[in-house]
Design a protein around this motif. Structure first.
Motif, PDB file in Angstrom:
ATOM      1  N   LEU A 309      47.607  52.843  53.160  1.00  0.00           N
ATOM      2  CA  LEU A 309      46.471  52.634  54.056  1.00  0.00           C
ATOM      3  C   LEU A 309      45.184  52.385  53.268  1.00  0.00           C
ATOM      4  CD1 LEU A 309      47.351  55.345  56.700  1.00  0.00           C
ATOM      5  CD2 LEU A 309      47.276  52.889  57.097  1.00  0.00           C
ATOM      6  N   ARG A 346      43.561  59.935  65.569  1.00  0.00           N
ATOM      7  CA  ARG A 346      43.037  58.684  65.029  1.00  0.00           C
ATOM      8  C   ARG A 346      44.166  57.813  64.472  1.00  0.00           C
ATOM      9  NH1 ARG A 346      39.040  58.005  60.002  1.00  0.00           N
ATOM     10  NH2 ARG A 346      39.269  55.755  59.873  1.00  0.00           N
ATOM     11  N   PHE A 347      45.082  58.423  63.706  1.00  0.00           N
ATOM     12  CA  PHE A 347      46.126  57.632  63.066  1.00  0.00           C
ATOM     13  C   PHE A 347      47.495  57.815  63.703  1.00  0.00           C
ATOM     14  CE2 PHE A 347      42.979  57.752  59.653  1.00  0.00           C
ATOM     15  CZ  PHE A 347      42.999  56.422  59.254  1.00  0.00           C
ATOM     16  N   GLU A 350      48.592  56.257  69.675  1.00  0.00           N
ATOM     17  CA  GLU A 350      47.747  55.452  70.553  1.00  0.00           C
ATOM     18  C   GLU A 350      47.573  56.297  71.799  1.00  0.00           C
ATOM     19  OE1 GLU A 350      46.379  52.482  70.326  1.00  0.00           O
ATOM     20  OE2 GLU A 350      47.291  51.541  68.585  1.00  0.00           O
ATOM     21  N   MET A 353      48.221  54.798  75.201  1.00  0.00           N
ATOM     22  CA  MET A 353      49.553  54.285  75.506  1.00  0.00           C
ATOM     23  C   MET A 353      50.432  55.451  75.953  1.00  0.00           C
ATOM     24  SD  MET A 353      50.502  51.427  72.699  1.00  0.00           S
ATOM     25  CE  MET A 353      49.905  49.765  72.838  1.00  0.00           C
ATOM     26  N   LEU A 361      56.413  53.748  68.127  1.00  0.00           N
ATOM     27  CA  LEU A 361      55.342  53.086  67.374  1.00  0.00           C
ATOM     28  C   LEU A 361      55.789  52.577  66.001  1.00  0.00           C
ATOM     29  CD1 LEU A 361      52.453  52.527  68.225  1.00  0.00           C
ATOM     30  CD2 LEU A 361      51.724  54.553  67.005  1.00  0.00           C
ATOM     31  N   GLN A 362      56.789  53.209  65.412  1.00  0.00           N
ATOM     32  CA  GLN A 362      57.247  52.763  64.095  1.00  0.00           C
ATOM     33  C   GLN A 362      58.469  51.857  64.174  1.00  0.00           C
ATOM     34  OE1 GLN A 362      55.504  53.329  61.447  1.00  0.00           O
ATOM     35  NE2 GLN A 362      54.911  55.467  61.170  1.00  0.00           N
TER      36      GLN A 362
ATOM     37  N   ALA B 223      47.935  47.517  70.888  1.00  0.00           N
ATOM     38  CA  ALA B 223      47.783  48.665  69.990  1.00  0.00           C
ATOM     39  C   ALA B 223      46.540  48.511  69.123  1.00  0.00           C
ATOM     40  CB  ALA B 223      49.024  48.817  69.114  1.00  0.00           C
ATOM     41  N   VAL B 224      46.310  47.305  68.603  1.00  0.00           N
ATOM     42  CA  VAL B 224      45.137  47.068  67.764  1.00  0.00           C
ATOM     43  C   VAL B 224      43.857  47.250  68.578  1.00  0.00           C
ATOM     44  CG1 VAL B 224      43.840  45.307  66.490  1.00  0.00           C
ATOM     45  CG2 VAL B 224      46.290  45.592  66.081  1.00  0.00           C
ATOM     46  N   LEU B 226      43.381  49.089  71.249  1.00  0.00           N
ATOM     47  CA  LEU B 226      43.140  50.470  71.677  1.00  0.00           C
ATOM     48  C   LEU B 226      42.756  51.356  70.507  1.00  0.00           C
ATOM     49  CD1 LEU B 226      46.051  51.008  74.208  1.00  0.00           C
ATOM     50  CD2 LEU B 226      43.631  50.811  74.729  1.00  0.00           C
ATOM     51  N   ASN B 227      43.435  51.203  69.374  1.00  0.00           N
ATOM     52  CA  ASN B 227      43.167  52.062  68.221  1.00  0.00           C
ATOM     53  C   ASN B 227      43.682  51.362  66.967  1.00  0.00           C
ATOM     54  OD1 ASN B 227      43.081  53.986  66.231  1.00  0.00           O
ATOM     55  ND2 ASN B 227      44.064  55.598  67.424  1.00  0.00           N
ATOM     56  N   ASP B 229      43.204  51.942  63.876  1.00  0.00           N
ATOM     57  CA  ASP B 229      43.676  52.814  62.797  1.00  0.00           C
ATOM     58  C   ASP B 229      45.141  53.188  63.002  1.00  0.00           C
ATOM     59  OD1 ASP B 229      41.401  52.997  61.225  1.00  0.00           O
ATOM     60  OD2 ASP B 229      40.505  54.466  62.574  1.00  0.00           O
ATOM     61  N   ALA B 230      45.474  53.566  64.241  1.00  0.00           N
ATOM     62  CA  ALA B 230      46.857  53.950  64.522  1.00  0.00           C
ATOM     63  C   ALA B 230      47.774  52.742  64.372  1.00  0.00           C
ATOM     64  CB  ALA B 230      46.969  54.543  65.920  1.00  0.00           C
ATOM     65  N   ALA B 231      47.287  51.560  64.752  1.00  0.00           N
ATOM     66  CA  ALA B 231      48.101  50.355  64.616  1.00  0.00           C
ATOM     67  C   ALA B 231      48.377  50.078  63.142  1.00  0.00           C
ATOM     68  CB  ALA B 231      47.386  49.168  65.269  1.00  0.00           C
ATOM     69  N   LYS B 232      47.346  50.231  62.315  1.00  0.00           N
ATOM     70  CA  LYS B 232      47.519  50.026  60.875  1.00  0.00           C
ATOM     71  C   LYS B 232      48.523  51.015  60.314  1.00  0.00           C
ATOM     72  CE  LYS B 232      43.896  49.705  57.972  1.00  0.00           C
ATOM     73  NZ  LYS B 232      42.451  49.846  57.692  1.00  0.00           N
ATOM     74  N   TYR B 233      48.388  52.260  60.745  1.00  0.00           N
ATOM     75  CA  TYR B 233      49.298  53.320  60.310  1.00  0.00           C
ATOM     76  C   TYR B 233      50.734  52.941  60.666  1.00  0.00           C
ATOM     77  CZ  TYR B 233      51.980  57.554  61.389  1.00  0.00           C
ATOM     78  OH  TYR B 233      52.979  58.482  61.526  1.00  0.00           O
ATOM     79  N   ALA B 234      50.917  52.322  61.835  1.00  0.00           N
ATOM     80  CA  ALA B 234      52.260  51.955  62.280  1.00  0.00           C
ATOM     81  C   ALA B 234      52.719  50.639  61.644  1.00  0.00           C
ATOM     82  CB  ALA B 234      52.299  51.846  63.802  1.00  0.00           C
TER      83      ALA B 234
END
Lengths: 518, 375
Positions: A309, A346-347, A350, A353, A361-362, B223-224, B226-227, B229-234
């Motif tokens: 990241l 935050r990370f 979502e 969702m 998500l993964q 996803a991007v 809405l958030n 950071d979480a999208a990047k994490y995923a």
């Protein structure tokens, strides 16, 4: 103390949302000058009860008495005028304003058309002297520490002449030193005649701060009793409703081949200052390595560097012998890394969702959830139902938004998603922050199961109890560097505490030896 | 589901309030609102030609509203729909006039693709600038509206060959090989300029809905938005996704412009200002409340007001400007939906309070009975 009329009495409070009773006949009595803890798991009904007391919610039935007089608290301003003040968990402060401006906001003293900040600052100074709340009234919020910001929140309630202060999970954001200072402040406030309701699920703090405690479980008040002489174990058992083990049982570690190898890396933080430097660490299959350290010593940047990241400036990270330095997050995830991020909101998810979508998500882009770029909602739900069952994630349905779930269940969902993919390395950052003992016990069990199954586990935590409970080896980080790596069986809290301040291992052992001989 | 229902009622209230404000203004200026609104309805639905006009008006609005929705799902506020539409319009008309002998089955698809692609490029630029450098897409798209407006006029006035121009300010009409108009449709609507475009727009509602709701691409864009950071994490590339979303958004606007050129006007002429379809599309998307079916309804409503408004001055004497006030009021109330939600919440809270008081009274009665019984 128990003889006089209680300052607050909440009698038979019931609050129903539809058919669901968030509060189901709760009784609470708080005496003047008392620190009264409200203990309960996430979702037990503490917040609902306090929202009723502060006028944000109306009870379905039940009575509230202030100093023996029945009152109707139908709005937050009514609650204010009754002398009830709330110190919020998430501070409600404006960064660009000074301490004084933040405190007077909403009840400004004016001189003609202009603000009379001088008079206000004087009053604030005298309050802060009286209660030992050291803070500079002219400092900007953005320039002061989190602990001081909390004092501003406390001063805000005192400035409005509150006699009853509610602290909502006040220690969640504080360092150990700041926690001690806060407890001292609370004792000062109580000594000066203020009554305090302390909402928390941290048992040590209740024992250090509170006079009495009321335990709430599943919307019911279970018991009220003096804290003196009660053990943390007894509190935990009452809160959860069954016996809880703090120490998770585990077999001796059988470390095998190296899975994660970090070699001399350097990572910058967002401002471009090096947060991690000359950092090397190995994690082997079948062991849990704990990374202990005070918040802000490079842990966040280290994890972001490992997981792709953030850019790693120099050095190498290898995973099962393969170089993954500065690979894209997805490439690293696919090389077998499960990452429970430090900031789940935050990370980790979502929040807007659904739970089902978050659990995918993964893996949403892979068979069977995606077929040639088209999502298969049925497959998504199948996975979600499986994980919810396996990891005991409690939600009204897998189609509720993740944001509507309790913190403990959100975290369980993240843990479920990251452990389900049969990864070789699990990185768990603050895996139990803000969770109650029941959930902590559960997540610890799961992490140890991973180790037993031969995975490499890296746990990063500010909580020494957690580090000591989980780890086989403990690495201590200070100012972005490893200070020492110790065997978990051969160390203790005091030693780790000294290492965390940057003291070398030899110096720490020397200092502790002296202490014993003296 | 609950949210959508709520959005629907907000839209309904906005329309109602807008019409009421319009009526009040008509009264204030001495017009009869009832005859005004009757004139509006009859002008919009009075003949097949009027209905054709409504459909023609709807077509680009649906497409620009879809474009706005895709961008805003990704977290972008695309104000550049106007310029992106213009890029498609100018490009497609120029292309069509340059190849008058190309057979229709080659010309029409290639012109549609070209116009869409030009809009996509015009959308992609601000998307990329924000993803790469953090440049505000609001400012960039506003400025690009001007660039594309004057670029279009300049191409028309100075670059296009004299042979394809009617006058200095207008191109010739595109040939039959490029026209989207259908004889049966034109006949049915008594010579209105409704074209195949309306069918393309309707199909695009389904296509965009499918992409956004049912595919991994749509999942990533959402996803991007809405958030990030979480999208990047995923493992989602937030930059790439943002650029793709802006390209789709601009592409839809470009398609709207292409249909204006090849279906509605059949030519290009000097524009005094950015075409209003871009801005109206934003309003349609907002009124639609984020729902794809809502976009269809909102576009229909807008078009009825616009076409109906044209007839108001003649049959009831209400000036056309008042119709614009009604439309603006509706948008105002959509924008102020906070107010409407607040009113709804107040009403609900009052109901709850009344119910709670009723319950309390009842329990008090029961309690007092019990006490009496005890004695």
């Amino acid at each position: 103390m128990t003889e006089s009329t209680p300052v607050i009495e909440m009698r038979h409070i019931v609050k129903k949302f539809g058919d669901f009773a968030a509060n189901d006949d709760i009784n609470l009595q708080v005496q003047q000058g008392e620190i009264h803890a409200l203990l309960g798991e996430n979702g037990a009904g503490k917040s609902t009860l306090m929202n009723i007391l502060t006028g944000l919610l109306q009870p379905t039935s039940g009575d509230i008495l202030i100093n023996g007089q029945p009152v109707v608290v139908d709005s937050p301003s009514k609650s204010d005028s009754l002398g009830i003040g709330m110190v919020h968990q998430h501070f409600m402060l404006i960064d660009a304003f000074t301490v004084t401006e933040n405190i007077v906001l909403g009840s400004e003293i004016t001189k003609g058309l202009s603000l009379d900040t001088k008079t206000a600052a004087k009053k604030i100074q005298s309050l802060s002297d009286q209660y030992g709340l050291a803070v500079n009234p002219m400092a900007k919020i953005s320039d002061i520490s989190v602990g001081q910001q909390q004092r501003v929140e406390i001063l805000k309630t005192l400035y409005r002449d509150a006699d009853i202060l509610i602290f909502d999970e006040p220690t969640a954001v504080l360092t150990p030193q700041e926690i001690d200072e806060l407890i001292a402040i609370m004792h000062n406030l109580a000594k000066e005649g203020k009554s305090i309701i302390l909402i928390t699920h941290k048992l040590d703090e209740i024992r250090a701060a509170a006079d009495r405690v009321t335990v709430i479980r599943a919307g019911k008040s279970i018991k009220t009793f003096p804290v003196a002489g009660v053990s943390s174990q007894q509190l935990a058992d009452l809160m959860v409703g069954r016996e809880v083990s703090f120490k998770t049982e585990k077999e001796p570690a059988q470390p095998k081949q190296t899975v994660l190898s970090i070699d001399n890396i350097e990572v910058d933080d967002a401002r471009g200052v090096d947060a991690v430097k000359d950092f090397s660490l190995e994690v082997k299959a079948g062991e849990i390595v704990g990374l202990a350290g005070i918040d802000g010593n490079g842990q966040t940047e280290l994890i972001q560097g490992i997981t792709g990241l953030t850019k790693v400036k120099s050095g190498h990270i290898t995973l099962n012998g393969k170089d993954v330095t500065n690979k894209k997050p997805r490439q690293i995830t696919e090389s077998g890394v499960g990452h429970i991020p430090e900031d789940r909101l935050r990370f980790g998810m979502e929040v807007d969702m659904t739970l089902s979508e978050n659990l995918s998500l993964q893996t949403y882009y892979k068979q069977p959830i995606s077929k040639s770029g088209v999502l298969q909602p049925a497959e998504m739900d199948k996975l979600a139902n499986k994980l919810v069952k396996e990891f005991d994630v409690r939600a009204a349905s897998i189609h509720v938004t993740a944001g509507s779930m309790s913190g403990g269940n959100q975290q369980k969902a993240v843990v479920a998603r990251e452990l389900d993919r049969d990864n070789d390395l699990i990185i768990a950052a603050q895996p139990t922050r803000g969770l109650d003992v029941g959930a902590i016990e559960y997540i610890h069990r799961r992490l140890i199961d991973q180790r037993t199954a031969g995975k490499a586990v890296l746990v990063v935590s500010f909580e020494l109890d957690e580090i000591l409970n989980l780890s086989d080896r403990i690495a201590v980080i200070n100012a972005g560097k490893i200070v020492g790596i110790v065997d978990a069986k051969e160390t203790n809290k005091q030693e780790l505490g000294l290492l965390m301040t940057g003291m070398s291992l030899e110096a720490a052992r020397e200092a502790l030896k002296e202490e014993v001989t003296v | 589901m609950v949210v959508q229902k709520n959005n629907f009622s907000v839209a309904l209230f906005s329309v109602l309030f807008g019409l009421i404000v319009g009526a009040i203004i008509m009264l204030v200026f001495g017009y009869n609102p009832i005859s005004g609104y009757i004139a509006l309805i009859s002008s919009a639905f009075g003949s097949m030609q009027d209905i054709g006009g409504v459909l023609t008006q709807m077509t680009p609005l649906i497409l620009t509203a879809l474009g706005f929705t895709v961008a805003s799902t990704a977290g972008f506020f695309n104000i550049g729909l106007s310029g992106q539409a213009l890029a498609g319009w100018v490009g497609a008309v120029w292309y069509a006039l340059s190849f008058p002998d190309m057979p229709a089955f080659v010309m029409i698809p290639s012109a549609l693709i070209l116009g869409t692609a030009l809009g996509a490029v015009a959308g992609l630029i601000p998307g990329w600038l924000r993803a790469q450098f953090g440049a505000s897409e609001v400012i960039v798209t506003i400025m690009m509206n001007y660039i594309l407006l004057f670029l279009g006029n300049n191409i028309l006035q100075n670059t296009m060959a004299k042979s394809i121009k009617e006058s200095a300010e207008t191109t010739k009409q595109v040939g039959h090989n490029a026209s989207l108009q259908l004889k049966w449709l034109t006949d049915l609507t008594q010579g209105s300029s409704v074209s195949t475009g309306i069918f393309i727009a309707l199909i695009m509602i389904v296509v965009v809905w499918f992409v956004m709701k049912k595919t991994t691409l749509g999942f990533e864009i959402t996803a991007v938005g809405l958030n990030a950071d979480a999208a990047k994490y995923a493992g989602v590339s937030a930059k790439r996704t943002a650029v793709v979303a802006m390209a789709i958004s601009g592409g839809l606007a470009g398609l709207a412009g292409t249909i204006e050129g090849l279906g509605n006007y059949l030519n290009f002429f000097t524009q005094n200002s950015s075409p209003s379809i871009g801005f109206d599309g934003m309003a349609v998307a907002l009124l639609g409340g984020g729902s794809y079916l809502g976009i269809l309804g909102a576009a229909a409503l807008f078009s009825v007001l616009k076409i109906g408004g044209l007839g108001m001055p003649m049959s009831s004497g209400v000036p056309f400007e008042l119709v614009d006030i009604v439309i603006a009021s509706i948008i105002f109330f959509v924008g102020a939906n906070y107010l409407i939600r607040l009113i709804q919440k107040r009403i609900k809270a009052m109901d709850e309070k009344a119910a709670a008081q009723g319950a309390a009274k009842k329990s008090a009665k029961v309690a007092s009975k019990q006490v009496k019984g005890g004695e």
